[in-house]
Design an enzyme around this catalytic site. Structure first.
Site, PDB file in Angstrom:
ATOM      1  N   HIS A 190      28.536  41.488  36.133  1.00 41.33           N
ATOM      2  CA  HIS A 190      28.447  41.032  37.948  1.00 41.33           C
ATOM      3  C   HIS A 190      28.733  41.115  39.049  1.00 41.33           C
ATOM      4  CE1 HIS A 190      26.228  37.823  35.097  1.00 41.33           C
ATOM      5  NE2 HIS A 190      25.348  37.963  35.752  1.00 41.33           N
TER       6      HIS A 190
ATOM      7  N   LYS B 116      31.588  36.394  41.681  1.00 38.64           N
ATOM      8  CA  LYS B 116      30.912  35.370  40.196  1.00 38.64           C
ATOM      9  C   LYS B 116      31.845  34.651  39.422  1.00 38.64           C
ATOM     10  CE  LYS B 116      27.578  34.649  36.889  1.00 38.64           C
ATOM     11  NZ  LYS B 116      27.222  33.392  36.837  1.00 38.64           N
TER      12      LYS B 116
END
Length: 241
Positions: free
Chosen positions: A149, A153
């Site tokens: 990600h 995140k």
């Protein structure tokens, strides 16, 4: 002509909330956003015909068929109570819920149709199904889940990776996890099953966030009118709960 589904968007100021507003506006024959709820008092009361409410004003929103929630954990309980009181369905993608909050969702499902998911991609729902089937068919194989990600995140492993791991475990595998945070990656999940001399890789890559908002709206449409119960993306897609 079908009547558009009346949708309340909870967490309307976030990235997912903004995507939901935009996609619903692009298909007015399918969805009518009757209220958008933000954590703080809105700077504008009506935007593009949609009335905005602060979270503290939640009780005053107009009638709705389904609430779609991408907010913060502290905002879920008041919305849950409102949906139960009004007998409206709830689709929630809010993450970071405490065990007691998950229990509240399960209890509310005795009164209303309710879906909580860590990922609303239709492709991920299919991947989840394939992972469980593959793990069941390949007993004793190693199972590794690698998720990637964007750098902002915070949670790791991702909620989607953990969901895939639960499916692998139901199939008899023991999943291991690895997390990568780099650049602006929207989301990639690789499930590798390895045996002696061979391996299988199941991969899903998201190229934009609209897939999650679109999936949530589709889930809302499929959930509306169903009996009370706790549903899943896989269940709605494959025809069971």
């Amino acid at each position: 002509m079908n009547t558009p589904l009346r949708v309340l968007i909870h967490g309307a100021s976030g990235r997912m909330g903004q995507a939901l507003l935009r996609l619903a506006a692009d298909a007015p024959q399918s969805w009518q956003v009757v209220a958008a709820v933000t954590g703080r008092a809105p700077t504008q009361r009506v935007v593009d015909g949609v009335p905005f409410f602060a979270a503290a004003e939640l009780g005053g929103v107009p009638a709705f068929d389904v609430a779609v929630d991408f907010s913060l954990p502290e905002g879920v309980e008041p919305l849950l109570q409102l949906c139960v009181a009004r007998r409206a369905a709830l689709v929630s993608g809010t993450t970071g819920l405490a065990p007691a909050q998950r229990e509240s969702l399960e209890a509310a499902a005795a009164s209303i149709p309710l879906l909580w998911a860590s990922n609303f991609s239709v492709g991920v729902a299919v991947l989840d199904e394939l992972v469980e089937r593959a793990a069941r068919a390949l007993p004793g194989w190693d199972c590794d889940i690698v998720e990637s990600h964007h750098v902002h995140k915070k949670d790791a492993p991702s909620g989607t990776a953990l969901t895939l791991g639960e499916s692998a475990a139901r199939g008899g595998a023991t999943p291991r996890y690895a997390s990568l945070r780099a650049g602006d990656i929207v989301g990639e999940h690789l499930v590798q099953l390895a045996g002696q001399g061979e391996r299988i890789e199941l991969v899903h890559r998201a190229s934009n966030r609209d897939i999650f908002a679109r999936g949530a709206l589709q889930a809302a449409s499929r959930l509306h009118g169903r009996p009370a119960g706790l549903y899943s993306m896989r269940g709605l897609l494959f025809g069971d709960s």
